[in-house]
Design an enzyme around this catalytic site. Structure first.
Site, PDB file in Angstrom:
ATOM      1  N   LYS A   1       0.831  -1.210   0.000  1.00  0.00           N
ATOM      2  CA  LYS A   1       0.000   0.000   0.000  1.00  0.00           C
ATOM      3  C   LYS A   1       0.863   1.255   0.000  1.00  0.00           C
ATOM      4  CE  LYS A   1      -1.323   2.506   3.188  1.00  0.00           C
ATOM      5  NZ  LYS A   1      -1.757   3.131   4.449  1.00  0.00           N
TER       6      LYS A   1
ATOM      7  N   ASP B   1      -6.279   0.703   1.229  1.00  0.00           N
ATOM      8  CA  ASP B   1      -6.281   0.706   2.689  1.00  0.00           C
ATOM      9  C   ASP B   1      -7.629   0.188   3.161  1.00  0.00           C
ATOM     10  OD1 ASP B   1      -8.035   2.743   2.160  1.00  0.00           O
ATOM     11  OD2 ASP B   1      -6.989   4.252   3.368  1.00  0.00           O
TER      12      ASP B   1
END
Length: 211
Positions: A121, A139
């Site tokens: 991420k 996320d």
């Protein structure tokens, strides 16, 4: 309505409302953005923005932070989540940037994830925000909202699977902005504890409305 049609209408709405959008993290350089994103893991951007001014004042560059020990960094980030691990990651990250990348944050995914504290991420955030590349960081907000809006299948049960489905679904020129649109929608309207469908401007497009 097909998933493609629903996605197009959702993206059209967001694009009309927020044609230019970026992270809410505050930073003054690519290196500082990287530090802020590492600190933001399982922590709010608001909290990160309260600690980074002092952190960046004392350690504004990789070269300066590389001289610090984890304990020195911990002093400035103690109020974020997992401060001990993150202070160690930042110290190691800065040293690796200086020793292996001439003090520059790398532009490619594989090099980014080789840095301490940088996962998939975080690497995708850097590609999208710092280097304006087509990337879809996933996320908890993006994961949740993508499922609620029916943008991904139930089989997408991990962040990486959600990422893959969204990359196939969303035009590459909109991908990075779509990450921010979906994230902020999840942060302020389609929240984890309760989706505020009565306040949602795209509720008529949502298969999960009022569920």
């Amino acid at each position: 309505m097909t998933k493609k049609e629903r996605t197009e209408r959702i993206l059209e709405y967001f694009h009309a409302q927020q044609p230019e959008i970026t992270t809410e993290l505050e930073f003054g350089s690519v290196f500082q953005l990287l530090c802020a994103v590492v600190l933001s893991a399982q922590c709010t951007d608001k909290r990160v923005n309260t600690v980074t001014p002092a952190l960046f004042k004392h350690f504004p560059t990789p070269q300066e932070m590389a001289k610090a020990e984890a304990e020195d960094i911990l002093e400035y980030i103690s109020s974020v989540s997992y401060p001990n691990a993150k202070s160690l990651h930042l110290a190691q990250l800065a040293r690796k940037l200086v020793e292996e990348f001439d003090g520059e944050v790398p532009h490619d995914f594989d090099a980014l994830v080789s840095l301490p504290g940088v996962g998939r991420k975080t690497a995708n955030v850097m590609l999208a925000v710092a280097f304006d590349q087509a990337a879809m960081p996933v996320d908890t907000h993006v994961f949740r909202v993508s499922h609620r809006l029916g943008l991904v299948t139930k089989k997408a049960d991990t962040p990486e699977k959600v990422e893959r489905e969204l990359v196939k679904l969303i035009p590459s020129e909109l991908l990075s902005r779509a990450h921010h649109w979906i994230l902020l929608h999840g942060r302020y309207i389609c929240t984890a504890r309760k989706a505020h469908c009565n306040k949602c401007p795209i509720s008529e497009l949502c298969p999960s409305k009022n569920k």
